[in-house]
Design an enzyme around this catalytic site. Structure first.
Site, mmCIF file in Angstrom:
data_model
loop_
_atom_site.group_PDB
_atom_site.id
_atom_site.type_symbol
_atom_site.label_atom_id
_atom_site.label_comp_id
_atom_site.label_asym_id
_atom_site.label_seq_id
_atom_site.Cartn_x
_atom_site.Cartn_y
_atom_site.Cartn_z
ATOM 1 C CG ASP A 1 -2.254 0.731 0.896
ATOM 2 O OD1 ASP A 1 -2.261 1.585 -0.008
ATOM 3 O OD2 ASP A 1 -3.257 0.453 1.571
ATOM 4 C CD GLU B 1 -19.589 6.598 4.334
ATOM 5 O OE1 GLU B 1 -19.524 5.859 5.335
ATOM 6 O OE2 GLU B 1 -20.468 6.478 3.461
#
Length: 701
Positions: free
Chosen positions: A240, A448
């Protein structure tokens, strides 16, 4: 070409490179090696719900919405659309020598993490809380992205984030997710295993966090023992973004860039999204890595590029740019949106009929919001159709549509110089002058999402609670108080407390983030051109009180399989305008070798409206001490029935559904006595109350 041949070609090419050149190819932004005819390549691409961040592309509902469709074949088509458009873009861009970020053919999708807690901001990127559903949809999307050509990958999919990753976002760079062997094998790993072993996913991405003490991009347990040795994964592993520098900066398992690069490489991380692999040559000088380890990673990287046909060409080179956002692809997106919408309540107000001469009030901060259509990791659409616009287009000239923003998404006023709640008077006025109100509330990617990507800095993209923002709660109360029929449309990628809406609204629809042109499909449903038929891929809890701490990765008390309280809206729940019932279910055969069983199901639409629905089968092991406390989804099939139509179909329940996972994480024979529940929802009491239906039961063993 076969992987064996691609690997041979990769070894041949890498063998001509200097060690410096080999190391340079392990960065996500790999530079050109002109003397060998190797063009620059950027590994970072996104296609979570359509090609993202690379200009115009067909926009699908956010992943959690696609999951609500419970439709593996349609998800496979969505993956194929993304791959087709990705190829069309790559062909066009590379011909212009544009090899920038997001413009390659390696897509870091799907996200098959388990949405174990509704507070997680990135849960919208997943296929929900159930490992079986996530596995089936993950496999379908990977197959769609990678294509069915035996010689060439259409694009390269990537299962992420390996493993045990679902918040909190604020501490993900130093967090240690502690999971038992049982929870690992039973919940957190099955979708990754399915993507590797069934779909042949080309890449796996490691998570930011540690899992049981090891950083996921430097974990021998995850990367070597499980992924490569146990599952026989042959593709490439990517970190990542900037996760490897967390080893020494946040996790404190190493001390320097060189040590972090070495730990990642030795563990099997081939591609570094970040800058830490710039230190690989220094790590080599210090004896922390070997030239052979650099070579091995480079070979895996170039194997992927050969499998994509990037050196020898492929039939996909002929895909024209005209395929981008073409009519055929837009229709797939519209179908997915129609199937993704979940009807949570309906007292008969829907569908809206005979609206000529009447007035519809459309109210709410998400009613005319483009941001609320797309969620995160999205592309660009050449056209956006908001919910308001969809209703206006559908209503036509004989129906008046009034609109009020009603409130800001989260601030206490829309205009900075105005009083608090400065749009409520307008909203109340619109409601009073309307025959029915469509109230669009919820969130968007600014509230979010991923840490660092959202405007919600106080929670780093996660939610503190399950409540709508305060201004929207006040708006909802004010609109309800008018006394007109209200259709609440929730646009969010996660569960929200809708208890007041359930009590006071005439109807409640969960729209998720329905895609750039989602307003058209939503209007189709509101006006009855098609029936809603989505099912919840997550549990809507009543409160957070029943959930463990966000940081607790134990499954106890989480998701429908382990929860102890009654849900507001259960996993698998969703109403339609029809009335699909399971009339009969019987076991018709068993494969003695695999343990697979075939269940013959008769369903009938007893209603007067044609509709889609989802047959769901759950298994309950009544005897094994290792069984999940409740029951588990083990088969599903989407069906479409005309009014009054009956249909018979066979569903296969895998023999694996009858296994249990012991405390050592080993799959063992179950208790020997099982109950299969066959219906259009779960066999729990709350679903029975909400639907008025109970599942058919089959005793096995």
């Amino acid at each position: 070409m076969t992987r064996k041949e691609a690997t041979r070609r990769a070894k041949e090419l890498v063998g001509q490179m200097t060690v410096e050149e080999r190391a340079s190819q392990l960065r996500y932004d790999a530079p050109a090696i002109e003397r060998l005819g190797v063009p620059a390549y950027n590994w970072w691409g996104e296609a979570l719900h359509g090609v993202a961040r690379a200009g115009v592309a067909t926009s699908f509902p956010q992943a959690i919405g696609m999951a609500a469709a419970f439709d593996t074949e349609l998800l496979r088509k969505a993956g194929d659309v993304a791959a087709t458009e990705g190829r069309a873009k790559y062909n066009a861009y590379s011909s212009e020598n544009d090899r920038d970020i997001y413009k390659g053919l390696t897509f870091w999708s799907p996200n098959v993490n388990i949405f174990r807690d509704p507070r997680w901001g990135r849960g919208q990127e997943t296929y929900g809380e159930d490992p079986y559903l996530t596995s089936r949809l993950g496999v379908a999307y990977v197959e769609g992205l990678q294509g069915d050509d035996k010689e060439t990958l259409k694009s390269a999919a990537c299962a992420k984030h390996f493993a045990v990753h679902s918040g909190p976002e604020a501490v993900r760079h130093e967090f240690n997710a502690v999971a038992t062997k049982k929870d690992m094998a039973e919940t957190y790993l099955p979708a990754f295993k399915a993507c590797v072993q069934e779909a042949g996913v080309e890449a796996v991405m490691g998570a930011y966090n540690r899992t049981n003490g090891e950083p996921c991009c430097g974990s021998k347990t995850l990367m070597q023992d499980i992924l490569r040795e146990e599952w026989k994964f042959e593709g490439h592993y990517v970190s990542d973004c900037w996760a490897i520098k967390d080893f020494h900066e946040r996790h404190m398992v190493t001390h320097t860039m060189e040590e972090s690069a070495a730990l990642a490489l030795k563990s099997g991380c081939d591609i570094n999204c970040g800058v830490t692999y710039l230190y690989l040559l220094k790590a080599l000088e210090q004896g922390l890595v070997t030239e052979e380890e650099i070579t091995e990673a480079a070979v895996r990287a170039f194997t992927a590029r050969y499998l994509l046909g990037l050196f020898d060409g492929s039939k996909y080179d002929e895909i024209p740019y005209e395929k981008v956002e073409c009519e055929e692809h837009l229709e797939v997106a519209q179908k997915l949106t129609r199937e993704s919408v979940v009807l949570l309540k309906n007292d008969g107000v829907l569908p809206l009929k005979d609206t000529a001469g009447k007035t519809i009030g459309v109210i709410g901060p998400n009613a005319n919001s483009r941001e609320a259509l797309v969620g995160n990791y999205h592309g660009t659409s050449s056209r956006y159709i908001t919910i308001l616009e969809g209703i206006q287009d559908k209503a036509g000239h004989n129906t008046r549509v009034l609109y009020s923003e009603g409130s800001h998404l989260f601030k206490d006023r829309v205009e900075n110089l105005a009083w608090e709640n400065d749009r409520i008077a307008e909203a109340v006025t619109v409601a009073k002058h309307s025959d029915v109100v469509v109230l669009c509330v919820g969130l968007n990617e600014t509230l979010e999402g991923e840490e660092g990507d959202t405007g919600n800095s106080y929670a780093s993209g996660d939610k503190d609670d399950l409540l709508l923002p305060a201004p929207q709660r006040k708006l909802m109360e004010a609109v309800f108080a008018v006394g007109k029929p209200v259709v609440v449309c929730l646009m969010a990628g996660s569960a929200i407390d809708l208890s007041e809406a359930q009590e006071k609204a005439a109807a409640v629809l969960q729209l998720w983030y329905p895609g750039a042109r989602g307003g058209k499909a939503v209007a189709d449903i509101l006006f009855g051109d098609c029936s809603p038929s989505g099912k919840l891929p997550v549990t809507f809890y009543r409160t957070l009180d029943e959930l463990p701490d966000f940081e607790d990765y134990s499954m106890k008390g989480r998701t429908y399989r382990y929860m102890e309280q009654e849900a507001l809206y259960p996993f698998g729940y969703g109403l339609t305008y029809g009335d699909v019932q399971v009339e009969k279910a019987e076991l018709v055969s068993k494969d003695e070798k695999t343990g697979d069983i075939t269940v013959h199901v008769t369903v009938k639409n007893a209603g007067d409206t044609a509709t889609g629905d989802v047959i769901q089968i759950y298994v309950k092991d009544t005897e094994s001490p290792f069984a999940v406390p409740n029951h588990s989804l083990c088969a599903f099939e989407r069906v479409f029935l005309k009014a009054g139509e009956s249909r018979e179909t066979d569903l296969t329940v895998s023999g694996d559904a009858f296994l249990a996972v012991n405390e050592e994480g080993v799959f063992v024979e179950g208790g020997g006595h099982y109950v299969l529940y066959v219906g259009t929802g779960q066999p729990d009491q709350r679903t029975a109350v909400l639907t008025g239906k109970k599942c058919a039961e089959i005793v096995v063993g």
